[in-house]
Scaffold this motif. Sequence first.
Motif, short mmCIF file in Angstrom:
data_model
loop_
_atom_site.label_atom_id
_atom_site.label_comp_id
_atom_site.label_asym_id
_atom_site.label_seq_id
_atom_site.Cartn_x
_atom_site.Cartn_y
_atom_site.Cartn_z
N PRO A 115 80.11 -21.44 91.24
CA PRO A 115 79.42 -22.61 91.27
C PRO A 115 79.83 -23.83 92.01
O PRO A 115 78.94 -24.72 92.41
CB PRO A 115 79.47 -22.84 89.86
N ARG A 116 80.93 -23.55 92.57
CA ARG A 116 81.30 -24.89 93.43
C ARG A 116 81.26 -24.81 94.72
O ARG A 116 81.61 -25.59 95.64
CB ARG A 116 83.12 -24.93 93.25
N ARG A 193 80.29 -29.28 90.81
CA ARG A 193 79.42 -28.33 91.44
C ARG A 193 79.19 -28.46 92.84
O ARG A 193 78.94 -29.53 93.38
CB ARG A 193 78.04 -28.50 90.56
#
Length: 378
Positions: A115-116, A193
Amino acid sequence: MTDGPKPIRVVDFSQVMAGPFCTRLMADIGAEVIKIEPTEGDAMRRRPPLRDGQSTYFGTLNAGKRSVVLDLRTEAGRQDAKRLIDGADVVVENFRPGVMARLGLDWDTLSARNPRLVYCAISGFGQEGVAASRPAYAPMIHATGGLDMALMSYQPELDRPAPTGMFYADILAGVYAWGAIQTALLAREHTGRGQLVDVALLDSLMSMMVYECQEAQFPQIRARHLYTPVRAADGFIMVVPLSDKNFAGMLALFGGPDWGADPRFATASGREANWDDLMGYVELWAQDKPAETCERLLLAAGVPCSRYRDVAEVMADPATQERGVMGTVRDAAGAFQVPNPPFRMSDTDARVRPDIPELGEGDAEFLAPLRAELNEGE
């Protein structure tokens, strides 16, 4: 003593120019860039200029990176790519939209795993829309984007657009992608994010045509003022006596000629409107003098002036060398010069890294640990 922060890791699927230019700038500021190549290598490895089989074109775009070979046509290659990306900060790709989705390496798939992740997709016309699937090379973008016709309009003697040899759209898109990635990484510090970055060559090219986009909407009676070269005895000079002070300095240098009192040249706007006539007088003065002499005399008189030079002359200029515009890199055929990033920073070592990767030289370092972990988990 503690180790410093880990460098940003970039997994780079891009080839040819726009994407590699972006990721080389990432490497220039300290990112760890893993260049994914097919078994035959990036096509740019075979593009001239070549010496001893090594492409300095490829080297310019890929210095400071590491090369990993993956066959993305195979399930094993795609799985290796996913595992590499699980530990990455950035992915850059410049395939035609839809290719990465067919490989299972698209934004939706990869961001669900990581997600990063900041995922940058570079294409000709963007990731969505009616033109997204069109092939896109920089000369095509120059043609369809209006640049070539705009340049032709500034050269009325031409009866067709000029040939294209410099790929502005690729470099602009690479720079915009680099800047957008930095913005996305900064945003990640606040949100935790990553995000998708969609960069199009056409958009990038249009952003360069600031005046032309406005003139297209609001046509002007008077054509845009053009700066024209002045012929000297052995070359050309660019002279820009726009301000009253510049103009007065030029007249003093020329010995106060009668035409200096022409009311058409009395104001900056008047000089712009009658630029060709004004440059005709300047050329009469310059035509029997070496360009270097013209430049020296005009600058000493306070008149903005530059001699037209070729690239080799610029690279050899002591001022260029003092600034560190060029950096030294090396490949299997030896050392050569490439442009450094065009900025300097007080706390960041922004410069081209010297080593150009051999095909697959990073396989053992980056792939072996991932495969060992997979075997241990089975």
